[in-house]
Design an enzyme around this catalytic site. Structure first.
Site, short mmCIF file in Angstrom:
data_model
loop_
_atom_site.label_atom_id
_atom_site.label_comp_id
_atom_site.label_asym_id
_atom_site.label_seq_id
_atom_site.Cartn_x
_atom_site.Cartn_y
_atom_site.Cartn_z
N GLY A 51 22.50 105.21 66.83
CA GLY A 51 23.45 104.19 66.42
C GLY A 51 23.68 103.18 67.53
N CYS A 52 24.78 102.45 67.44
CA CYS A 52 25.11 101.43 68.42
C CYS A 52 25.08 102.00 69.83
CB CYS A 52 26.49 100.85 68.12
SG CYS A 52 27.06 99.66 69.35
N PHE A 53 24.30 101.38 70.71
CA PHE A 53 24.08 101.98 72.03
C PHE A 53 25.28 101.90 72.96
CE2 PHE A 53 21.16 98.03 73.06
CZ PHE A 53 22.25 97.18 72.96
N TRP A 54 26.29 101.13 72.61
CA TRP A 54 27.48 101.07 73.47
C TRP A 54 28.13 102.45 73.60
CZ3 TRP A 54 30.02 96.32 70.62
CH2 TRP A 54 29.29 95.16 70.93
#
Length: 212
Positions: A51-54
């Site tokens: 998912g979102c790498f943040w």
């Protein structure tokens, strides 16, 4: 490919051409203070997409034994892509995190446990509200040993899901690692720089059973 068809993987022929120039990378990790690019002797590298790498990067940098992490793009075709290009769905890349770790402190198996237990591996080309091929679940092994461990962990997690009454198909991609391209500096250690920033990852309440 339709501009809006972000859940459909493109072919290499359809991918954006990219560029030869690499993305500038900060010398030091904002949180750990270690090198963003070097791999010290005795340390190993792992690549995960969930998912979102943040939020994914924050998960891993907090683990004892992790030397450094980096947000980036891999698994696709376009060389040295930009964030905007990856979000278009026209690079084939997934948002991923590069983890440099000390295997004497934390094992690849323990990293796999963090991977499986902190996202939903049965959502296909999305993760929660984040939709597109760049948000797919993936493990990109760098060695035959990592590949064997990843495949075995998938089977154990599938059994655990079924034991919990979840019979959905696991869509996690397990494929040999391709080149990893660092994301722009604004995405590196994003949730350290922006503590109240967006984090869309979360597990399904199933634990990875230990190795037999």
């Amino acid at each position: 490919m339709s501009f809006f068809d972000k859940k459909q993987m493109i072919t290499e022929e359809e991918a954006l051409p990219g560029r030869n120039t690499r993305m500038p990378v900060a010398a030091l990790h904002t949180v750990t203070g270690h090198s963003m690019t070097n791999v010290p002797e005795g340390m190993e590298v792992a690549l995960f997409a969930m998912g979102c790498f943040w939020g994914v990067e924050r998960l891993f940098w907090a683990l004892p034994g992790v030397y450094s992490t980096a947000a980036g793009y891999t698994g696709g075709y376009t060389p040295n892509p930009t964030y905007r290009e990856v979000c278009s769905g026209q690079t084939g890349h997934a948002e991923a995190v590069r983890v440099v770790y000390d295997p004497n402190v934390i094992s690849y198996e323990q990293l796999l446990q963090v991977f499986w237990e902190n996202h939903d591996p049965a959502q296909g080309m999305r993760q929660g509200n984040d939709v597109g091929t760049q948000y797919r679940s993936a493990i990109y092994p760098l060695t035959p040993e990592q590949e064997a461990a990843a495949q075995a962990s998938l089977e154990r997690f599938r059994a655990a899901m079924e034991a919990a009454g979840d019979y959905r198909h696991i869509t996690t991609e397990i494929a040999p690692a391709k080149p990893f391209y660092y994301a722009e500096d604004e995405h590196q250690q994003y949730l350290h720089k922006n503590p109240y920033g967006y984090c869309g990852i979360g597990g399904i309440g199933v634990c990875l059973p230990p190795e037999a």
